[in-house]
Scaffold this motif. Sequence first.
Motif, PDB file in Angstrom:
ATOM      1  N   ALA A  78       0.968  -1.141   0.088  1.00 28.95           N
ATOM      2  CA  ALA A  78      -0.058   0.043  -0.039  1.00 28.95           C
ATOM      3  C   ALA A  78       0.791   1.127  -0.112  1.00 28.95           C
ATOM      4  N   SER A  79       1.847   1.490   0.732  1.00 26.46           N
ATOM      5  CA  SER A  79       2.815   2.452   0.663  1.00 26.46           C
ATOM      6  C   SER A  79       3.522   2.582  -0.717  1.00 26.46           C
ATOM      7  N   LEU A  80       4.072   1.778  -1.364  1.00 24.85           N
ATOM      8  CA  LEU A  80       4.570   1.904  -2.458  1.00 24.85           C
ATOM      9  C   LEU A  80       3.806   2.092  -3.608  1.00 24.85           C
ATOM     10  N   VAL A  81       2.479   1.775  -3.291  1.00 27.59           N
ATOM     11  CA  VAL A  81       1.207   2.310  -4.596  1.00 27.59           C
ATOM     12  C   VAL A  81       0.957   3.600  -4.157  1.00 27.59           C
ATOM     13  N   ARG A  82       0.893   4.129  -2.996  1.00 26.17           N
ATOM     14  CA  ARG A  82       1.045   5.732  -2.443  1.00 26.17           C
ATOM     15  C   ARG A  82       1.963   6.304  -3.290  1.00 26.17           C
ATOM     16  N   ALA A  83       3.078   5.918  -2.990  1.00 26.49           N
ATOM     17  CA  ALA A  83       4.495   6.532  -3.670  1.00 26.49           C
ATOM     18  C   ALA A  83       4.233   6.658  -5.141  1.00 26.49           C
ATOM     19  N   THR A  84       3.985   5.658  -5.511  1.00 29.93           N
ATOM     20  CA  THR A  84       3.688   5.689  -7.349  1.00 29.93           C
ATOM     21  C   THR A  84       2.705   6.526  -7.686  1.00 29.93           C
ATOM     22  N   ILE A  85       1.603   6.849  -6.994  1.00 26.17           N
ATOM     23  CA  ILE A  85       0.513   7.506  -7.535  1.00 26.17           C
ATOM     24  C   ILE A  85       1.010   8.946  -7.147  1.00 26.17           C
ATOM     25  N   PHE A 107       8.132   9.881   2.956  1.00 28.14           N
ATOM     26  CA  PHE A 107       7.939   8.752   3.512  1.00 28.14           C
ATOM     27  C   PHE A 107       6.867   8.409   4.511  1.00 28.14           C
ATOM     28  N   GLY A 108       6.714   9.542   5.426  1.00 26.37           N
ATOM     29  CA  GLY A 108       5.501   9.618   6.295  1.00 26.37           C
ATOM     30  C   GLY A 108       4.221   9.631   5.750  1.00 26.37           C
ATOM     31  N   ASP A 109       3.990  10.230   4.733  1.00 25.01           N
ATOM     32  CA  ASP A 109       2.525  10.320   3.905  1.00 25.01           C
ATOM     33  C   ASP A 109       2.388   8.870   3.503  1.00 25.01           C
ATOM     34  N   CYS A 110       3.145   8.431   2.819  1.00 26.22           N
ATOM     35  CA  CYS A 110       3.107   6.801   2.208  1.00 26.22           C
ATOM     36  C   CYS A 110       2.920   5.843   3.529  1.00 26.22           C
ATOM     37  N   ILE A 111       3.531   5.783   4.527  1.00 24.98           N
ATOM     38  CA  ILE A 111       3.176   5.217   5.668  1.00 24.98           C
ATOM     39  C   ILE A 111       1.810   5.404   6.443  1.00 24.98           C
ATOM     40  N   ALA A 112       1.524   6.750   6.390  1.00 24.05           N
ATOM     41  CA  ALA A 112       0.345   6.958   7.017  1.00 24.05           C
ATOM     42  C   ALA A 112      -1.100   6.648   6.162  1.00 24.05           C
ATOM     43  N   LYS A 113      -0.963   6.898   4.752  1.00 22.73           N
ATOM     44  CA  LYS A 113      -1.853   6.332   3.790  1.00 22.73           C
ATOM     45  C   LYS A 113      -1.872   4.700   3.977  1.00 22.73           C
ATOM     46  N   ALA A 114      -0.886   4.220   3.990  1.00 23.25           N
ATOM     47  CA  ALA A 114      -0.861   2.872   4.187  1.00 23.25           C
ATOM     48  C   ALA A 114      -1.554   2.065   5.196  1.00 23.25           C
ATOM     49  N   VAL A 115      -1.454   2.753   6.399  1.00 24.95           N
ATOM     50  CA  VAL A 115      -2.146   2.409   7.619  1.00 24.95           C
ATOM     51  C   VAL A 115      -3.386   2.314   7.558  1.00 24.95           C
ATOM     52  N   SER A 116      -3.850   3.795   7.094  1.00 23.03           N
ATOM     53  CA  SER A 116      -5.256   4.333   7.022  1.00 23.03           C
ATOM     54  C   SER A 116      -6.075   3.214   5.949  1.00 23.03           C
ATOM     55  N   PHE A 117      -5.280   2.670   5.016  1.00 18.72           N
ATOM     56  CA  PHE A 117      -6.012   1.856   4.000  1.00 18.72           C
ATOM     57  C   PHE A 117      -5.713   0.224   4.221  1.00 18.72           C
ATOM     58  N   THR A 153      -7.084  -2.959   2.103  1.00 12.48           N
ATOM     59  CA  THR A 153      -6.036  -3.881   1.459  1.00 12.48           C
ATOM     60  C   THR A 153      -6.188  -5.068   1.929  1.00 12.48           C
ATOM     61  N   PHE A 154      -6.409  -5.403   3.176  1.00 13.04           N
ATOM     62  CA  PHE A 154      -6.384  -6.690   3.634  1.00 13.04           C
ATOM     63  C   PHE A 154      -7.746  -7.650   3.195  1.00 13.04           C
ATOM     64  N   ALA A 155      -8.875  -6.868   2.747  1.00  9.11           N
ATOM     65  CA  ALA A 155     -10.173  -7.408   2.079  1.00  9.11           C
ATOM     66  C   ALA A 155      -9.859  -7.701   0.896  1.00  9.11           C
ATOM     67  N   ILE A 156      -9.062  -6.761   0.073  1.00  5.24           N
ATOM     68  CA  ILE A 156      -8.729  -7.217  -1.250  1.00  5.24           C
ATOM     69  C   ILE A 156      -7.715  -8.345  -1.317  1.00  5.24           C
ATOM     70  N   ALA A 157      -7.020  -8.458  -0.439  1.00  8.55           N
ATOM     71  CA  ALA A 157      -5.830  -9.553  -0.564  1.00  8.55           C
ATOM     72  C   ALA A 157      -6.960 -10.824  -0.221  1.00  8.55           C
ATOM     73  N   LEU A 158      -7.657 -10.786   0.723  1.00  7.42           N
ATOM     74  CA  LEU A 158      -8.539 -11.944   1.273  1.00  7.42           C
ATOM     75  C   LEU A 158      -9.177 -12.392  -0.068  1.00  7.42           C
ATOM     76  N   LEU A 159      -9.610 -11.528  -0.788  1.00  6.17           N
ATOM     77  CA  LEU A 159     -10.724 -11.807  -1.900  1.00  6.17           C
ATOM     78  C   LEU A 159      -9.532 -12.654  -3.067  1.00  6.17           C
ATOM     79  N   VAL A 160      -8.664 -11.786  -3.351  1.00  4.84           N
ATOM     80  CA  VAL A 160      -7.690 -12.491  -4.072  1.00  4.84           C
ATOM     81  C   VAL A 160      -7.323 -14.041  -3.787  1.00  4.84           C
ATOM     82  N   GLY A 161      -7.056 -14.036  -2.565  1.00  6.95           N
ATOM     83  CA  GLY A 161      -6.628 -15.472  -2.179  1.00  6.95           C
ATOM     84  C   GLY A 161      -7.505 -16.558  -2.183  1.00  6.95           C
ATOM     85  N   LEU A 162      -9.024 -16.129  -1.981  1.00  7.52           N
ATOM     86  CA  LEU A 162      -9.932 -16.932  -2.170  1.00  7.52           C
ATOM     87  C   LEU A 162     -10.136 -17.213  -3.539  1.00  7.52           C
TER      88      LEU A 162
END
Length: 142
Positions: free
Chosen positions: A94-101, A111-121, A125-134
Amino acid sequence: MSSVTLERPDKFRIGRVFNDSFAVIGRNAVLCLGLAALFSGLPTLVFQLWALRQDPAVPFDPSTFGEQNLVFGYTAVTMGAGLASYILSLLLQASLVRATIEDLNGKQPSFGDCIAKAVSFLLPTFAIALLVGLGVGLGLCC
């Protein structure tokens, strides 16, 4: 009366995707390496140092209560470390996606913005990963 013509969007080109990806990494190499070290390298190092301190020569014997607790304790720590590693990998992604965007929008990612956005999402992100895994699991089963 005026008419509006819809422009055809650019076609998907894998060469452009690779070019943009490597350009983002090149412009933000320190940020990408720092995020990878924080979310992947450091936790892996800590777990490997812990694993090296364990005594692999202890045989598993269910009749002895103490050794059984040692094996179960080791298993519990390993499973906990696996879960933590999974969550940290989601934060890294999620933090690398934020940095790319941010970079592709012409801004300088921090660095701080990427981490903050990753934690907030983290939960989406977990739900998407769960659906992909399923989906992958269902695809492998059927």
